[in-house]
Scaffold this motif. Sequence first.
Motif, PDB file in Angstrom:
ATOM      1  N   ILE A  89     -26.956 -12.662 -91.612  1.00 32.18           N
ATOM      2  CA  ILE A  89     -26.776 -11.505 -90.726  1.00 32.18           C
ATOM      3  C   ILE A  89     -28.045 -11.255 -89.921  1.00 32.18           C
ATOM      4  N   LEU A  90     -29.200 -11.373 -90.572  1.00 32.63           N
ATOM      5  CA  LEU A  90     -30.473 -11.213 -89.860  1.00 32.63           C
ATOM      6  C   LEU A  90     -30.577 -12.221 -88.712  1.00 32.63           C
ATOM      7  N   LYS A  91     -30.295 -13.485 -88.992  1.00 30.35           N
ATOM      8  CA  LYS A  91     -30.379 -14.520 -87.958  1.00 30.35           C
ATOM      9  C   LYS A  91     -29.383 -14.251 -86.834  1.00 30.35           C
ATOM     10  N   TYR A  92     -28.210 -13.746 -87.187  1.00 24.67           N
ATOM     11  CA  TYR A  92     -27.187 -13.430 -86.186  1.00 24.67           C
ATOM     12  C   TYR A  92     -27.682 -12.316 -85.266  1.00 24.67           C
ATOM     13  N   VAL A  93     -28.256 -11.276 -85.865  1.00 26.25           N
ATOM     14  CA  VAL A  93     -28.783 -10.163 -85.072  1.00 26.25           C
ATOM     15  C   VAL A  93     -29.925 -10.640 -84.184  1.00 26.25           C
ATOM     16  N   GLN A  94     -30.776 -11.489 -84.708  1.00 30.16           N
ATOM     17  CA  GLN A  94     -31.882 -12.024 -83.904  1.00 30.16           C
ATOM     18  C   GLN A  94     -31.376 -12.817 -82.705  1.00 30.16           C
ATOM     19  N   LEU A  95     -30.277 -13.553 -82.897  1.00 26.62           N
ATOM     20  CA  LEU A  95     -29.688 -14.297 -81.777  1.00 26.62           C
ATOM     21  C   LEU A  95     -29.161 -13.347 -80.704  1.00 26.62           C
ATOM     22  N   ILE A  96     -28.571 -12.227 -81.143  1.00 28.60           N
ATOM     23  CA  ILE A  96     -28.063 -11.235 -80.191  1.00 28.60           C
ATOM     24  C   ILE A  96     -29.194 -10.694 -79.324  1.00 28.60           C
ATOM     25  N   PHE A  97     -30.290 -10.305 -79.961  1.00 28.46           N
ATOM     26  CA  PHE A  97     -31.404  -9.717 -79.212  1.00 28.46           C
ATOM     27  C   PHE A  97     -32.162 -10.767 -78.395  1.00 28.46           C
ATOM     28  N   LEU A  98     -32.087 -12.029 -78.814  1.00 28.72           N
ATOM     29  CA  LEU A  98     -32.731 -13.099 -78.060  1.00 28.72           C
ATOM     30  C   LEU A  98     -31.984 -13.392 -76.768  1.00 28.72           C
ATOM     31  N   HIS A  99     -30.640 -13.473 -76.878  1.00 27.40           N
ATOM     32  CA  HIS A  99     -29.825 -13.851 -75.727  1.00 27.40           C
ATOM     33  C   HIS A  99     -29.289 -12.654 -74.940  1.00 27.40           C
ATOM     34  N   LYS A 100     -29.393 -11.440 -75.527  1.00 27.07           N
ATOM     35  CA  LYS A 100     -28.928 -10.216 -74.858  1.00 27.07           C
ATOM     36  C   LYS A 100     -27.440 -10.273 -74.503  1.00 27.07           C
ATOM     37  N   GLN A 101     -26.683 -10.896 -75.380  1.00 29.91           N
ATOM     38  CA  GLN A 101     -25.245 -10.989 -75.149  1.00 29.91           C
ATOM     39  C   GLN A 101     -24.542 -11.334 -76.462  1.00 29.91           C
ATOM     40  N   SER A 102     -23.235 -11.318 -76.427  1.00 31.23           N
ATOM     41  CA  SER A 102     -22.454 -11.678 -77.603  1.00 31.23           C
ATOM     42  C   SER A 102     -22.678 -13.144 -77.958  1.00 31.23           C
ATOM     43  N   VAL A 103     -22.782 -13.410 -79.250  1.00 31.84           N
ATOM     44  CA  VAL A 103     -22.943 -14.804 -79.708  1.00 31.84           C
ATOM     45  C   VAL A 103     -21.800 -15.182 -80.646  1.00 31.84           C
ATOM     46  N   ALA A 104     -20.748 -14.363 -80.675  1.00 27.62           N
ATOM     47  CA  ALA A 104     -19.654 -14.552 -81.623  1.00 27.62           C
ATOM     48  C   ALA A 104     -18.972 -15.913 -81.495  1.00 27.62           C
ATOM     49  N   LYS A 105     -19.036 -16.511 -80.296  1.00 32.76           N
ATOM     50  CA  LYS A 105     -18.369 -17.796 -80.093  1.00 32.76           C
ATOM     51  C   LYS A 105     -19.363 -18.953 -79.942  1.00 32.76           C
ATOM     52  N   ASP A 106     -20.597 -18.681 -80.268  1.00 34.74           N
ATOM     53  CA  ASP A 106     -21.615 -19.733 -80.162  1.00 34.74           C
ATOM     54  C   ASP A 106     -21.666 -20.517 -81.472  1.00 34.74           C
ATOM     55  N   PHE A 107     -20.621 -21.302 -81.726  1.00 28.96           N
ATOM     56  CA  PHE A 107     -20.466 -21.981 -83.015  1.00 28.96           C
ATOM     57  C   PHE A 107     -21.446 -23.143 -83.204  1.00 28.96           C
ATOM     58  N   GLY A 108     -22.192 -23.463 -82.165  1.00 31.00           N
ATOM     59  CA  GLY A 108     -23.218 -24.478 -82.313  1.00 31.00           C
ATOM     60  C   GLY A 108     -24.383 -23.982 -83.150  1.00 31.00           C
ATOM     61  N   GLU A 109     -24.513 -22.663 -83.256  1.00 29.60           N
ATOM     62  CA  GLU A 109     -25.532 -22.056 -84.109  1.00 29.60           C
ATOM     63  C   GLU A 109     -25.001 -21.981 -85.535  1.00 29.60           C
ATOM     64  N   ALA A 110     -25.757 -22.519 -86.470  1.00 28.90           N
ATOM     65  CA  ALA A 110     -25.292 -22.613 -87.863  1.00 28.90           C
ATOM     66  C   ALA A 110     -24.929 -21.258 -88.449  1.00 28.90           C
ATOM     67  N   TYR A 111     -25.727 -20.236 -88.150  1.00 34.16           N
ATOM     68  CA  TYR A 111     -25.473 -18.916 -88.737  1.00 34.16           C
ATOM     69  C   TYR A 111     -24.227 -18.267 -88.147  1.00 34.16           C
ATOM     70  N   VAL A 112     -23.971 -18.509 -86.871  1.00 34.23           N
ATOM     71  CA  VAL A 112     -22.755 -17.987 -86.251  1.00 34.23           C
ATOM     72  C   VAL A 112     -21.535 -18.650 -86.864  1.00 34.23           C
ATOM     73  N   PHE A 113     -21.606 -19.952 -87.025  1.00 34.99           N
ATOM     74  CA  PHE A 113     -20.492 -20.692 -87.620  1.00 34.99           C
ATOM     75  C   PHE A 113     -20.225 -20.217 -89.051  1.00 34.99           C
ATOM     76  N   ARG A 114     -21.310 -20.002 -89.819  1.00 34.76           N
ATOM     77  CA  ARG A 114     -21.144 -19.555 -91.208  1.00 34.76           C
ATOM     78  C   ARG A 114     -20.458 -18.187 -91.264  1.00 34.76           C
ATOM     79  N   LEU A 115     -20.909 -17.256 -90.430  1.00 35.35           N
ATOM     80  CA  LEU A 115     -20.294 -15.929 -90.439  1.00 35.35           C
ATOM     81  C   LEU A 115     -18.834 -15.987 -89.998  1.00 35.35           C
ATOM     82  N   ALA A 116     -18.537 -16.854 -89.052  1.00 36.03           N
ATOM     83  CA  ALA A 116     -17.157 -16.996 -88.578  1.00 36.03           C
ATOM     84  C   ALA A 116     -16.256 -17.511 -89.691  1.00 36.03           C
ATOM     85  N   GLU A 117     -16.750 -18.469 -90.471  1.00 34.16           N
ATOM     86  CA  GLU A 117     -15.963 -19.011 -91.577  1.00 34.16           C
ATOM     87  C   GLU A 117     -15.770 -17.964 -92.677  1.00 34.16           C
ATOM     88  N   ILE A 118     -16.811 -17.208 -92.948  1.00 34.05           N
ATOM     89  CA  ILE A 118     -16.703 -16.150 -93.970  1.00 34.05           C
ATOM     90  C   ILE A 118     -15.741 -15.065 -93.510  1.00 34.05           C
TER      91      ILE A 118
END
Length: 256
Positions: A89-118
């Motif tokens: 969750i921390l890494k996911y939040v960091q990606l949000i603040f880094l890119h300043k946009q939704s990252v929910a579909k950025d499955f190339g990022e390992a942490y996004v993919f993991r949260l999506a599967e969970i």
Amino acid sequence: MQTVFIYDGSFEGLLTAIFEVYELKSDTVHIVTNAHYTASFFEEKHEVATNTQKAKRLWKGILKNAKPTDANLIYRCFLSELPDMEQSILKYVQLIFLHKQSVAKDFGEAYVFRLAEINKKIGREKHRMEAFVRFRKTKDGIYFSSIAPDFNVLPLIESHFKKRYADQIWCIYDISRNYGLYYDLKKVEMVHLELPPSILSSSTSIFEEEELNYQKLWKNYFESTNITARANQKLHEQHVPRRYWKYLSEKNLLEW
């Protein structure tokens, strides 16, 4: 040196911890609950005091930079209670603040993919709880159900049962986490109860005899309509996994 942020296990506590990661400008971080913390000579310890204002500020920042979809994903995955979920969750939040946009579909990022599967697993558990919960009427007129889901999905099924059973007083209690939802015909509130062992069985001291007779009739109906020669146990367990049988009156597994 890694800094360990120790929080109380609540969602507000986790949001506070992530806020303080930014506030303290910590680089190498590990977030863990009090219950899972193990002291180490090679780590610095930072104890997080849950702060509602900090939690709200972080949540507002997430919604400002991303979408409600991202916020919903974060909350649902928190409810999974899986090991090291805080880091994802921390890494996911960091990606949000880094890119300043939704990252929910950025499955190339390992942490996004993991949260999506969970989140998919959380969704399946929510759906099954909504389908398999069985109420039993107590002598004081409350429809009671005891559950023990793999994930902490009670907050996610509240709306479903409030709408479906709006005219009944009910309580759904998670015995593995020792809290439940109680609906009094007006509102739903969280409750903590001291349950007697007999609450998990078909005890006439707690449940109405009419209710127990109804369960027996339902079980007999289930058995009479079941065609043994056509039984497909494997297919049956795909649709109704064995671990959910304890909720079903027709399985006669009320004592667990």
